[in-house]
Design an enzyme around this catalytic site. Structure first.
Site, PDB file in Angstrom:
ATOM      1  N   GLY A  30      20.335   7.138   1.419  1.00  0.00           N
ATOM      2  CA  GLY A  30      19.708   6.821   2.712  1.00  0.00           C
ATOM      3  C   GLY A  30      20.677   6.120   3.650  1.00  0.00           C
TER       4      GLY A  30
ATOM      5  CD  GLN B 161      16.106  -0.634  11.655  1.00  0.00           C
ATOM      6  OE1 GLN B 161      15.183  -0.513  10.827  1.00  0.00           O
ATOM      7  NE2 GLN B 161      16.079  -1.513  12.622  1.00  0.00           N
TER       8      GLN B 161
ATOM      9  CE1 TYR C  31       8.079   1.559   3.225  1.00  0.00           C
ATOM     10  CE2 TYR C  31       7.020  -0.211   4.452  1.00  0.00           C
ATOM     11  CZ  TYR C  31       8.157   0.350   3.893  1.00  0.00           C
ATOM     12  OH  TYR C  31       9.356  -0.300   4.003  1.00  0.00           O
TER      13      TYR C  31
ATOM     14  CE  LYS D 130       9.737   0.367   0.197  1.00  0.00           C
ATOM     15  NZ  LYS D 130      11.036   0.630  -0.424  1.00  0.00           N
TER      16      LYS D 130
ATOM     17  CB  ILE E 193      15.213  -4.581   9.938  1.00  0.00           C
ATOM     18  CG1 ILE E 193      14.836  -5.043   8.513  1.00  0.00           C
ATOM     19  CG2 ILE E 193      16.707  -4.763  10.188  1.00  0.00           C
ATOM     20  CD1 ILE E 193      15.129  -6.495   8.188  1.00  0.00           C
TER      21      ILE E 193
END
Ligand code: SER
Length: 320
Positions: free
Chosen positions: A8, A12, A143, A147, A173
């Site tokens: 990945g 970002q 999501y 997690k 972030i």
């Protein structure tokens, strides 16, 4: 660690983390991967790059053997907003990607795996202010479900197989290199770009929405500090709370107005409001501070100054 694989790298966080790790460990010792988005020239020219779909275990083994990888950082994930639109895709990428990373690391006897978690592990029943390290984990997004499962799996591999797995619960972030995609906290990045380009922004969550946030330099520092921490001193492994700042969208807009006085903001909340409302206002990160010395540097105003400077320069050069 001698050879690190970043899954990945085009995302970002991955795009900046790869370059930062290349500075520390050497360009050829940090192998970047991406699924299909074209990597930046910076990423391509500074070290090895492989195209790789995070859920393909055979290809992962092939890459790890080719480069003699001894640590994996798994930054690939479908985030909260896309995850609500495509829950099965979020499950597939986040869970099948993770289990193949953990299995390959175990089978190949690797030194370390870093798997980020998120404030999305929390849910509406979790205490919202200064959310403790140990608390209720009942998320309402796919999501968040992936997690929580990821944290439990990471800790399972530590306990059951002695694999060194580490992870931290990133807040939203904020960065100026690569845009985030598909997250609920993306407004806190988009607002700066729109402030520079058009002096106005329409936000998809309400003015009083408060979330924990962090500027990219602190995110990189937290990630690398945790990677380099002494394993024997860690009591937690895959689930460290890390805090830096906490603000409402109104406070964020006010901070921008200090530098762009005619900046205007409007609010048109959509389905992401419910996601934001299910997450904490701020987190208690004393475990990270005690176990590996975590300490953030940026607050809202110092971040705003830096974001506006960097994005302003890009705008002047016609890059955005
Ligand atoms: N930034 C993420 C999201 O909004 C939270 O980890 O989905």
């Amino acid at each position: 660690m001698k050879k690190i694989l970043i899954i990945g790298s085009v995302g970002q966080i991955g795009s900046e983390l790869t370059l930062e790790l290349r500075k520390i460990y050497g360009n050829d010792n940090v192998v970047a991967t991406g699924r299909k988005t074209k990597p930046s020239e910076k990423l391509l020219n500074s070290g090895p790059f492989e195209f790789f779909d995070t859920t393909g275990k055979e290809k992962l083994i092939e890459i790890c053997k080719k480069y003699k990888i001894d640590a994996i950082v798994n930054m690939a994930a479908i985030l909260s907003a896309t995850g609500e639109e495509k829950p099965m895709l979020a499950w597939h990428v986040n869970m099948n990607g993770l289990i193949s990373v953990l299995e390959v690391a175990r089978e190949m006897n690797m030194e370390q795996v870093l798997v980020p978690s998120s404030i999305a592990v929390f849910g509406p029943e979790t205490p919202v202010d200064n959310t403790p390290q140990e608390t209720i984990l009942r998320p309402t997004t796919m999501y968040g479900v992936t997690k929580v499962a990821g944290e439990l799996l990471g800790d399972y591999y530590v306990r059951r197989f002695g694999l060194d797995v580490r992870g931290l619960r990133y807040p939203g972030i904020i960065s100026n290199e690569t845009l985030p995609g598909g997250g609920t906290t993306d407004y806190a990045v988009a607002i700066y770009y729109e402030a520079i380009k058009h002096k106005k922004y329409t936000c998809f969550v309400k003015e009083d929405t408060r979330l924990p946030m962090m500027y990219m330099p602190d995110c990189l520092k937290a990630t690398i500090d945790l990677m380099q921490a002494d394993f024997s001193k860690l009591k937690h492994h895959s689930d460290f709370n890390v805090g830096a700042m906490s603000f409402t969208v109104g406070e964020l807009a006010d901070s921008i107005k200090k530098y762009i006085p005619d900046f205007e903001i409007k609010y048109e909340p959509d389905f992401r409001q419910a996601i934001a409302d299910s997450w904490p206002n701020s987190v208690d990160d004393s475990a990270a501070r005690e176990e590996w010395g975590w300490k953030p540097s940026y607050d809202l105003d110092s971040m705003t100054q830096d974001m506006l400077k960097v994005i302003g320069e890009k705008h002047k050069k016609g890059l955005i």
